[in-house]
Design a protein around this motif. Structure first.
Motif, PDB file in Angstrom:
ATOM      1  N   VAL A 177       0.263  -1.316   0.104  1.00  0.00           N
ATOM      2  CA  VAL A 177       0.282  -0.136  -0.074  1.00  0.00           C
ATOM      3  C   VAL A 177       0.829   1.001  -0.012  1.00  0.00           C
ATOM      4  CG1 VAL A 177      -2.004   1.286   1.386  1.00  0.00           C
ATOM      5  CG2 VAL A 177      -1.805  -1.007   1.489  1.00  0.00           C
ATOM      6  N   VAL A 178       0.440   2.391  -0.655  1.00  0.00           N
ATOM      7  CA  VAL A 178       1.357   3.252  -1.016  1.00  0.00           C
ATOM      8  C   VAL A 178       0.512   4.449  -0.704  1.00  0.00           C
ATOM      9  CG1 VAL A 178       2.529   4.882  -1.966  1.00  0.00           C
ATOM     10  CG2 VAL A 178       2.592   2.597  -3.320  1.00  0.00           C
ATOM     11  N   VAL A 180       5.310   3.116   1.879  1.00  0.00           N
ATOM     12  CA  VAL A 180       4.935   1.966   1.382  1.00  0.00           C
ATOM     13  C   VAL A 180       4.774   2.021   2.715  1.00  0.00           C
ATOM     14  CG1 VAL A 180       6.427  -0.034  -0.336  1.00  0.00           C
ATOM     15  CG2 VAL A 180       6.913   2.520  -0.823  1.00  0.00           C
ATOM     16  N   TRP A 181       4.053   0.448   2.492  1.00  0.00           N
ATOM     17  CA  TRP A 181       3.774  -0.092   3.947  1.00  0.00           C
ATOM     18  C   TRP A 181       3.723  -1.157   3.264  1.00  0.00           C
ATOM     19  CZ3 TRP A 181       2.439   2.666   8.324  1.00  0.00           C
ATOM     20  CH2 TRP A 181       2.542   4.088   8.036  1.00  0.00           C
ATOM     21  N   PHE A 182       4.357  -2.508   3.985  1.00  0.00           N
ATOM     22  CA  PHE A 182       3.478  -4.004   3.411  1.00  0.00           C
ATOM     23  C   PHE A 182       3.018  -4.406   4.069  1.00  0.00           C
ATOM     24  CE2 PHE A 182       7.629  -2.350   1.796  1.00  0.00           C
ATOM     25  CZ  PHE A 182       7.770  -2.699   0.251  1.00  0.00           C
ATOM     26  N   PRO A 186      -6.832   6.106   7.634  1.00  0.00           N
ATOM     27  CA  PRO A 186      -7.612   6.784   7.911  1.00  0.00           C
ATOM     28  C   PRO A 186      -8.479   7.744   6.984  1.00  0.00           C
ATOM     29  CG  PRO A 186      -5.355   7.329   9.532  1.00  0.00           C
ATOM     30  CD  PRO A 186      -5.219   6.108   7.889  1.00  0.00           C
ATOM     31  N   PRO A 187      -9.384   8.193   7.199  1.00  0.00           N
ATOM     32  CA  PRO A 187     -10.285   8.630   6.381  1.00  0.00           C
ATOM     33  C   PRO A 187      -8.806  10.156   5.488  1.00  0.00           C
ATOM     34  CG  PRO A 187     -11.716   9.210   8.453  1.00  0.00           C
ATOM     35  CD  PRO A 187      -9.977   8.894   8.826  1.00  0.00           C
ATOM     36  N   ALA A 188      -9.708  10.636   4.528  1.00  0.00           N
ATOM     37  CA  ALA A 188      -8.758  11.378   3.318  1.00  0.00           C
ATOM     38  C   ALA A 188      -7.734  11.233   3.094  1.00  0.00           C
ATOM     39  CB  ALA A 188      -9.405  12.746   4.347  1.00  0.00           C
ATOM     40  N   ILE A 189      -7.382  10.019   3.436  1.00  0.00           N
ATOM     41  CA  ILE A 189      -5.859   9.286   2.815  1.00  0.00           C
ATOM     42  C   ILE A 189      -5.489   9.237   1.831  1.00  0.00           C
ATOM     43  CG2 ILE A 189      -3.781   8.634   3.496  1.00  0.00           C
ATOM     44  CD1 ILE A 189      -3.875  10.298   5.668  1.00  0.00           C
ATOM     45  N   THR A 190      -5.555   9.361   0.775  1.00  0.00           N
ATOM     46  CA  THR A 190      -4.848   9.371  -0.114  1.00  0.00           C
ATOM     47  C   THR A 190      -4.031   7.723  -0.653  1.00  0.00           C
ATOM     48  OG1 THR A 190      -4.989  11.393  -1.522  1.00  0.00           O
ATOM     49  CG2 THR A 190      -4.168   9.338  -2.284  1.00  0.00           C
ATOM     50  N   HIS A 191      -4.917   6.690  -0.469  1.00  0.00           N
ATOM     51  CA  HIS A 191      -3.935   5.463  -1.387  1.00  0.00           C
ATOM     52  C   HIS A 191      -4.067   4.649  -2.304  1.00  0.00           C
ATOM     53  CE1 HIS A 191      -7.986   4.857   0.700  1.00  0.00           C
ATOM     54  NE2 HIS A 191      -8.086   3.879   0.116  1.00  0.00           N
ATOM     55  N   GLU A 192      -2.660   3.360  -2.226  1.00  0.00           N
ATOM     56  CA  GLU A 192      -2.865   2.518  -3.876  1.00  0.00           C
ATOM     57  C   GLU A 192      -2.993   1.772  -3.323  1.00  0.00           C
ATOM     58  OE1 GLU A 192      -0.243   3.526  -7.392  1.00  0.00           O
ATOM     59  OE2 GLU A 192       0.328   2.184  -6.975  1.00  0.00           O
ATOM     60  N   VAL A 193      -3.236   0.301  -4.044  1.00  0.00           N
ATOM     61  CA  VAL A 193      -3.266  -0.883  -3.147  1.00  0.00           C
ATOM     62  C   VAL A 193      -3.009  -1.714  -4.038  1.00  0.00           C
ATOM     63  CG1 VAL A 193      -4.128  -2.764  -2.175  1.00  0.00           C
ATOM     64  CG2 VAL A 193      -5.238  -1.004  -1.438  1.00  0.00           C
ATOM     65  N   ARG A 194      -1.443  -1.932  -4.517  1.00  0.00           N
ATOM     66  CA  ARG A 194      -0.611  -3.511  -4.981  1.00  0.00           C
ATOM     67  C   ARG A 194      -0.450  -4.561  -4.405  1.00  0.00           C
ATOM     68  NH1 ARG A 194       4.449   0.610  -5.851  1.00  0.00           N
ATOM     69  NH2 ARG A 194       3.303   2.443  -7.177  1.00  0.00           N
TER      70      ARG A 194
END
Length: 260
Positions: free
Chosen positions: A57-58, A63-65, A75-83
């Motif tokens: 997750v970015v 970068v979060w694994f 949390p709310p309103a945080i832009t995130h991308e899931v790979r």
């Protein structure tokens, strides 16, 4: 590996928007490695969980694994991308902002207890609202508040010099170059880089390098490497040295951690 970009509305199942009356809603879907959910945000919080598979997750310039049997709170309103790093059973819990179970304004990777795993599976079986959904939702909130946070993320800097240094280490995680050697490669003094690490990333050079190696562990395991091979890829002199560092951070061996 081919990468498929999946928009939030393109092929997604109907989105279950949380409301005051139904503050906890679940969306279940399966993704293949390379299917990326493009960057997006929403007004509610989100627990992204996988009982099988591994996620990257970015978000928040980090970068979060997310390995199996773990979840990331966004949390709310945080832009995130899931790979997805592997074929993944994605289970997403949407939680109304007014009912957020966690006070942190930042993303957190969490341990998923056996109880929380079963609660999420039970939510998946529900067809309509009612007392059972309300009860399950409340216990899910309680379990999230009690969940253990895990340091499986890698903050990235904005400064070009520091970013260049971090990218050098990401490209060669086994490198044991000193900060002085790396400073010469990126055209900055070690003193300047030491200050930037603290200012931008709130940690020292040695801590960031160890965090980077821990973060790199998940995709290497996902690629099929053994623990011994991962240790070598990350620059450890032996599997036991790598395992000792891993256990000190997570409280269990790499084998136990990734085989839940």
């Amino acid at each position: 590996m081919a990468v498929t970009i999946v928009t939030h509305t393109q092929t997604s199942p109907p989105v279950c928007f949380p409301t005051q009356a139904r503050p906890v809603r679940l969306v279940a879907r399966n993704l293949q490695a390379g299917q990326t959910l493009e960057a997006h945000h929403h007004a509610w919080g989100q627990l992204t969980y996988t009982p099988n598979g591994m996620l990257q997750v970015v978000a928040e310039e980090s970068v979060w694994f997310v390995p199996p049997m773990r979840a990331i709170w966004i949390p709310p309103a945080i832009t995130h991308e899931v790979r997805p790093l592997t074929a993944t059973h994605l289970r997403v819990i949407h939680i109304h902002a007014d009912h957020s179970p966690l006070s942190s304004p930042h993303c957190i990777v969490l341990e998923v207890s056996n109880l929380l795993k079963e609660l999420i599976a039970s939510m998946e079986q529900l067809d309509e609202p009612g007392p059972r959904e309300n009860h399950l939702s409340q216990v899910i909130m309680d379990e999230l508040q009690a969940a253990k946070p895990l340091p499986i993320y890698l903050p990235m800097p904005k400064d070009k010099r520091l970013k260049s240094l971090c990218e050098l280490l990401l490209a060669d995680p086994a490198s044991n170059d000193t900060l002085e050697v790396l400073a010469n490669k990126v055209g900055a003094s070690s003193r300047t880089l030491t200050r930037l690490f603290e200012q931008e990333l709130s940690m020292g050079f040695g801590t960031w390098r160890q965090q980077m190696r821990l973060a790199r562990t998940t995709p290497l395991i996902a690629s099929g490497l053994s623990i011994a091979q991962v240790a070598a890829e990350l620059g450890y002199t032996s599997q036991s040295a790598f395992s000792a560092m891993f256990k000190k951070t997570f409280g269990e061996s790499p084998s136990a951690f990734f085989n839940k």
